[in-house]
Design an enzyme around this catalytic site. Structure first.
Site, PDB file in Angstrom:
ATOM      1  N   ARG A 297      28.230  63.595  -2.479  1.00 52.71           N
ATOM      2  CA  ARG A 297      28.099  64.742  -3.381  1.00 52.71           C
ATOM      3  C   ARG A 297      29.258  65.720  -3.142  1.00 52.71           C
ATOM      4  NH1 ARG A 297      22.532  64.978  -5.046  1.00 52.71           N
ATOM      5  NH2 ARG A 297      22.003  62.783  -5.390  1.00 52.71           N
ATOM      6  N   GLU A 299      29.770  68.702  -3.607  1.00 55.09           N
ATOM      7  CA  GLU A 299      29.146  70.008  -3.820  1.00 55.09           C
ATOM      8  C   GLU A 299      29.633  70.962  -2.739  1.00 55.09           C
ATOM      9  OE1 GLU A 299      24.640  71.884  -4.379  1.00 55.09           O
ATOM     10  OE2 GLU A 299      24.933  69.741  -3.986  1.00 55.09           O
ATOM     11  N   ARG A 305      21.375  72.895   4.935  1.00 58.86           N
ATOM     12  CA  ARG A 305      20.707  71.663   4.460  1.00 58.86           C
ATOM     13  C   ARG A 305      21.575  70.774   3.579  1.00 58.86           C
ATOM     14  NH1 ARG A 305      16.268  73.392  -0.141  1.00 58.86           N
ATOM     15  NH2 ARG A 305      17.706  74.346  -1.630  1.00 58.86           N
ATOM     16  N   HIS A 306      22.826  71.165   3.325  1.00 59.37           N
ATOM     17  CA  HIS A 306      23.678  70.394   2.429  1.00 59.37           C
ATOM     18  C   HIS A 306      24.774  69.644   3.192  1.00 59.37           C
ATOM     19  CE1 HIS A 306      21.983  73.070  -0.727  1.00 59.37           C
ATOM     20  NE2 HIS A 306      22.145  71.995  -1.476  1.00 59.37           N
ATOM     21  N   GLU A 455      12.982  71.397  -0.410  1.00 55.65           N
ATOM     22  CA  GLU A 455      12.907  70.136  -1.144  1.00 55.65           C
ATOM     23  C   GLU A 455      13.421  68.975  -0.293  1.00 55.65           C
ATOM     24  OE1 GLU A 455      15.632  67.445  -3.463  1.00 55.65           O
ATOM     25  OE2 GLU A 455      16.080  69.549  -3.857  1.00 55.65           O
ATOM     26  N   SER A 458      13.801  64.389  -4.967  1.00 53.13           N
ATOM     27  CA  SER A 458      13.756  64.698  -6.385  1.00 53.13           C
ATOM     28  C   SER A 458      13.599  63.387  -7.136  1.00 53.13           C
ATOM     29  CB  SER A 458      15.048  65.410  -6.802  1.00 53.13           C
ATOM     30  OG  SER A 458      14.998  65.783  -8.149  1.00 53.13           O
ATOM     31  N   ARG A 506      17.784  65.466   5.787  1.00 52.02           N
ATOM     32  CA  ARG A 506      16.964  66.634   5.457  1.00 52.02           C
ATOM     33  C   ARG A 506      15.488  66.352   5.752  1.00 52.02           C
ATOM     34  NH1 ARG A 506      17.480  69.589  -0.341  1.00 52.02           N
ATOM     35  NH2 ARG A 506      19.689  69.422   0.242  1.00 52.02           N
TER      36      ARG A 506
END
Length: 532
Positions: A297, A299, A305-306, A455, A458, A506
């Site tokens: 990712r 991002e 958490r990323h 979360e 998903s 996570r």
């Protein structure tokens, strides 16, 4: 005596530290010294100690009281005098105290000069102590025994004496550090001398040393068992493990969060998930599939958490009547994983809790709440929780981390669980392949699953109508031509289906209740880290 017994195998030169007297079955060495460098030389029998039991681990050493044992370990620390030396020896999760008492002077000198982290082969007799060792230090962990050393040999090469930091400092708990600071009324300014000044970046730069910390060893074992729990549950429910490409000709999720690479003059990207290929596998009549593999990712999120690369746990299955069949499967799967970890990882969780003292036991039920997204928004608004702009939440916006945590606290208070499912997310914030809800305008057959207010997965029912997929792709700014192989998979008879994608690191972070996903990933990758 040995020469007389085996005259044909005796060397003519004097017996020294490095000289070895071979017999047809064994050879004999001094009770201390360095071993030859292991570099695939001709194989010989290792130094054999009569009546000693070789152990591959010291975890059950307490069962060998008054018995002679041999094992490999690391030197954690050495202290003492010319007559008696105390060694702290460490082996993965476990550690013990060993004693060398009134050995020959050269042996005592050799032991006293062993650098920290030296790999040694130790032989000695296990002795049960009248009283357990009392210390604030986490080492030794085996406090009811000690080892009376007979032999100790160091493996080459020896570690450098100047090290980035010591495992002894890196494994101290926050409480221990604070107590030590109060006793000493001062704190070290040397970042390599105290955990309180060891930054996360410094530790990650030297991750092979940081991984020797027992708590970090334990985290890796919990992660391993989480994978096994995921795999075993799905295999038991007739899922097939698959492996899909990570080099794609187009985005798998939509959006701009992709890593682009040159592919022989063409532009390709790294897979954001195995989503499209999971679905195509289901269309190939595998019906229930899962994958464990890397996810990428692009991002630019530097949060706790990323990660830009993580391990994805993905599953996909056909639907008979209603997409909640997937939710029921996921509920049972997560509960099975948690129960498996609770049953097998007790020791590991104890070690982690000793260092990361804020770890709390996870609360969950066999069947956990499924909440509608709009009901969750109402619950948050009733408590006065605002969005990131300081306004009341509306039904069409996504939840940020503060709102998710607030919702987790409300659910824990109302339902008594750390684990719940949030269903029917707004269609506008979900990927192009998400199935719209036919009854609730603007909603979708999609869901997130939460643990401790964050979360962990998903998922959704997927569109299996090619025309609807084409329309949704265009709405999301994707070129349907780059998705032709995927969309065409639904033109020749398509199963209704759904699934999810889980971030392993996570999941483990939130199961344990630790503070940062970088403690779980062995060599984390984030926007600022590509090393080591």
């Amino acid at each position: 005596k040995i020469t007389k017994q085996f005259p044909k195998y005796a060397f003519k030169r004097p017996f020294t530290q490095k000289s070895i007297l071979f017999t047809t079955k064994r050879h004999y060495v001094k009770p201390y010294g360095t071993l030859n460098l292991v570099n695939s030389q001709p194989k010989t029998n290792d130094a054999i100690v009569k009546d000693a039991t070789f152990l591959s681990s010291i975890s059950n050493l307490e069962e060998y009281n008054n018995k002679k044992v041999t094992f490999w370990c690391r030197v954690h620390a050495v202290k003492g005098s010319k007559k008696i030396l105390f060694l702290s020896l460490r082996d993965s999760l476990d550690s013990l105290q060993a004693i060398a008492f009134k050995k020959e002077p050269d042996m005592m000198t050799f032991i006293s000069k062993l650098p920290r982290e030296t790999i040694v082969k130790v032989t000695g007799t296990v002795k049960k102590l009248d009283k357990p060792i009392k210390t604030e230090d986490p080492v030794p962990s085996l406090r009811s025994i000690e080892l009376d050393i007979d032999q100790i040999h160091a493996q080459l090469p020896l570690p450098e004496k100047s090290q980035p930091f010591t495992v002894a400092d890196a494994m101290m708990s926050e409480t221990f550090i604070e107590a030590r600071k109060q006793r000493e009324s001062k704190s070290s300014k040397d970042r390599s001398g105290d955990q309180g000044t060891l930054s996360q970046e410094h530790r990650l730069n030297h991750r092979p040393i940081d991984l020797r910390v027992p708590a970090h060893q334990a985290i890796q074992r919990v992660q391993s068992e989480s994978i096994q729990g995921f795999r075993n549950f799905l295999l038991a429910h007739n899922f097939v493990e698959i492996h899909t490409p990570k080099l794609l000709g187009g985005s798998s999720e939509g959006g701009s969060e992709i890593f682009k690479v040159d592919y022989f003059g063409r532009e390709a990207c790294l897979a954001q998930s195995p989503q499209l290929y999971k679905q195509m596998a289901v269309m190939g009549d595998l019906k229930r599939v899962f994958e464990i593999g890397p996810v990428f990712r692009a991002e630019n999120s530097n949060t706790h958490r990323h990660l830009t690369e993580f391990v994805g746990l993905d599953m996909e299955m056909t639907i008979d009547h209603h997409y909640h069949e997937v939710l029921e499967m996921l509920n049972d799967m997560f509960v099975s994983i948690f129960e498996h970890l609770d049953a097998t990882m007790g020791k590991q969780k104890e070690i982690i809790a000793q260092q990361y003292e804020h770890v709390n036991k996870l609360t969950y039920f066999s069947k956990n709440p499924i909440l509608k997204y709009r009901d969750a928004i109402d619950m948050l608004n009733e408590r006065g929780v605002l969005n990131n702009e300081g306004n009341p939440l509306n039904y069409d916006e996504d939840l940020g981390t503060p709102q998710e945590r607030a919702l987790g606290a409300i659910v824990k208070e109302k339902y008594g669980t750390d684990f719940f499912i949030l269903d029917k997310y707004p269609l506008t914030i979900r990927p192009f392949y998400t199935m719209p809800d036919p009854e609730l305008e603007g909603a979708s057959h999609s869901y997130d699953i939460f643990l401790r207010g964050e979360e962990i997965t998903s998922g959704a029912q997927r569109c299996h109508d090619p025309e609807m997929l084409t329309k949704r792709a265009i709405e999301k700014g994707l070129d349907p031509k780059s998705l032709k192989g995927y969309i065409d998979a639904f033109r020749y008879g398509a199963w209704p289906h759904g699934g999810c994608g889980i971030g392993l690191e996570r999941l483990v972070m939130l199961y344990l209740g630790i503070s940062n996903v970088r403690l779980v990933n062995m060599f984390p990758r984030d926007p600022k880290r590509l090393y080591p």
